[in-house]
Design a protein around this motif. Structure first.
Motif, mmCIF file in Angstrom:
data_model
loop_
_atom_site.group_PDB
_atom_site.id
_atom_site.type_symbol
_atom_site.label_atom_id
_atom_site.label_comp_id
_atom_site.label_asym_id
_atom_site.label_seq_id
_atom_site.Cartn_x
_atom_site.Cartn_y
_atom_site.Cartn_z
ATOM 1 N N SER A 55 36.572 49.993 43.793
ATOM 2 C CA SER A 55 36.197 48.749 44.468
ATOM 3 C C SER A 55 34.985 48.096 43.823
ATOM 4 O O SER A 55 34.961 46.881 43.587
ATOM 5 C CB SER A 55 35.904 49.025 45.949
ATOM 6 O OG SER A 55 37.026 49.543 46.604
ATOM 7 N N ALA A 107 35.824 46.432 40.555
ATOM 8 C CA ALA A 107 36.650 45.238 40.757
ATOM 9 C C ALA A 107 35.789 44.064 41.184
ATOM 10 O O ALA A 107 35.970 42.928 40.702
ATOM 11 C CB ALA A 107 37.728 45.520 41.798
ATOM 12 N N LYS A 138 33.669 42.918 38.119
ATOM 13 C CA LYS A 138 34.448 42.150 37.151
ATOM 14 C C LYS A 138 34.722 40.743 37.672
ATOM 15 O O LYS A 138 34.603 39.753 36.935
ATOM 16 C CB LYS A 138 35.761 42.854 36.826
ATOM 17 C CG LYS A 138 36.574 42.093 35.762
ATOM 18 C CD LYS A 138 37.896 42.779 35.446
ATOM 19 C CE LYS A 138 38.674 41.968 34.403
ATOM 20 N NZ LYS A 138 39.999 42.572 34.118
ATOM 21 N N GLU A 139 35.065 40.644 38.933
ATOM 22 C CA GLU A 139 35.332 39.339 39.531
ATOM 23 C C GLU A 139 34.115 38.429 39.435
ATOM 24 O O GLU A 139 34.248 37.219 39.250
ATOM 25 C CB GLU A 139 35.744 39.515 40.998
ATOM 26 C CG GLU A 139 36.107 38.234 41.711
ATOM 27 C CD GLU A 139 37.418 37.638 41.232
ATOM 28 O OE1 GLU A 139 37.651 36.436 41.503
ATOM 29 O OE2 GLU A 139 38.214 38.365 40.585
ATOM 30 N N ASP A 174 37.207 46.457 34.591
ATOM 31 C CA ASP A 174 37.032 47.285 35.778
ATOM 32 C C ASP A 174 37.855 48.563 35.684
ATOM 33 O O ASP A 174 38.227 49.161 36.696
ATOM 34 C CB ASP A 174 37.382 46.508 37.045
ATOM 35 C CG ASP A 174 38.795 45.945 37.041
ATOM 36 O OD1 ASP A 174 39.538 46.196 36.070
ATOM 37 O OD2 ASP A 174 39.163 45.246 38.009
ATOM 38 N N ARG A 186 43.445 44.746 45.179
ATOM 39 C CA ARG A 186 42.336 43.982 44.609
ATOM 40 C C ARG A 186 42.229 42.612 45.275
ATOM 41 O O ARG A 186 41.126 42.153 45.609
ATOM 42 C CB ARG A 186 42.540 43.826 43.099
ATOM 43 C CG ARG A 186 41.353 43.214 42.370
ATOM 44 C CD ARG A 186 41.630 43.100 40.864
ATOM 45 N NE ARG A 186 40.427 42.780 40.144
ATOM 46 C CZ ARG A 186 39.924 41.544 40.040
ATOM 47 N NH1 ARG A 186 40.534 40.534 40.647
ATOM 48 N NH2 ARG A 186 38.814 41.323 39.361
#
Length: 312
Positions: free
Chosen positions: A265, A268, A271-272, A279, A293
């Motif tokens: 998590s 993710a 990276k977002e 990720d 995700r």
């Protein structure tokens, strides 16, 4: 002969999230991404950081990679905040050496699970106490005992308190077992001043109950220290109602990380938010399912955490 215990200084409190280990898309360590990850976590309000924990995928790293991460992170942090290094190993000797190396590199504390291997190889209470005594004799910084189901080892409250009272550097406890609040309450009552740091763990899923029980620190995932800080800061200031409101606000994300996304998590989210390029988790761990995700990011966006803005 029992050793007289004195509280280490300074006393560490607050939000000490676990830093993920950053890999590239090929599964190699990404040290530049690691530095950016650490900078974000500091900017997001972390009181300290823990590296090489289970949520850091420590079990998937070589010794050389561990050493590279320790030197990279501690050099980059450069004293801005305290860093806890996880040094868990089955061997008393190797764990002691890992802990000494972490101290020499600048670690503020080491975190260690009791010795275990696989599903069945365990040691009894005498061996556990001798293990932590061996590690303590090798270092001069605090030891945090990680009491987590992953070790498959039952650590009774009386054993934890006995070690806190008799082993010089054992003074912090990250409690992640079921009914964590009850165990925190019990070790605090039994151990008194020997329990310097009773801490919450497990992604803050039991944070409010643990704070009510007397927890003074929280070791959570690394994706949203700013959210966890709001809860702790309000609680420490004495406004438990505001802390509860913040907790209710952030609980959907806490729950999603704990029950759905797991250790993937944090990466993710990073990276977002443009903090890291990849990720990836290290095989044989599976990549996060796209639908999982999507659900994670959807919940996070409602909260506008710094992780989704820091790198953009």
């Amino acid at each position: 002969m029992s050793k007289k215990k004195t509280a280490p200084t300074p006393v560490y409190r607050g939000v000490f999230p676990v830093a993920p280990t950053i890999f590239d898309d090929h599964g190699d360590i990404d040290l530049e991404g690691q530095r950016r990850c650490i900078d974000f976590m500091i900017d997001a309000g972390s009181d300290g950081i823990c590296i090489l924990a289970n949520f850091s995928e420590q079990f998937a790293l070589t010794d050389d990679e561990r050493n590279a991460l320790i030197s990279t992170v501690l050099d980059h942090v450069a004293g801005r905040i305290p860093v806890i290094v996880t040094t868990t190993h089955f061997s008393s000797r190797i764990c002691a050496q890992r802990s000494r190396n972490a101290q020499d590199a600048g670690a503020a504390m080491v975190m260690i699970m009791p010795p275990y291997h696989g599903a069945t190889i365990r040691v009894g209470e005498r061996g556990i106490q001798e293990f932590f005594q061996t590690v303590s004799d090798a270092i001069d910084i605090p030891i945090m005992i990680q009491d987590a189901p992953v070790s498959g080892t039952t650590l009774s409250s009386t054993l934890l308190v006995k070690m806190a009272q008799e082993i010089a550097n054992v003074s912090y406890f990250k409690i992640e077992v079921p009914q964590a609040a009850n165990k925190l309450r019990e070790i605090i009552a039994l151990g008194g001043d020997a329990i310097v740091g009773p801490w919450d763990g497990e992604e803050a899923i039991t944070l409010m109950a643990d704070l009510d029980a007397g927890a003074t620190g929280a070791m959570t995932g690394g994706g949203y220290p700013d959210g966890i800080r709001r809860i702790l800061d309000a609680y420490v200031a004495g406004d438990t109602e505001l802390a509860a409101q913040h907790y209710q606000q952030w609980l959907p994300l806490i729950n999603y990380e704990n029950r759905q996304g797991g250790l993937a998590s944090c990466k993710a989210l990073m990276k977002e938010g443009g903090i890291i390029k990849s990720d990836s988790v290290r095989h044989p761990l599976a990549a996060m399912h796209p639908a999982t995700r999507e659900g994670l990011i959807k919940i996070a966006r409602r909260l506008d955490p710094l992780v989704l803005r820091w790198g953009k």
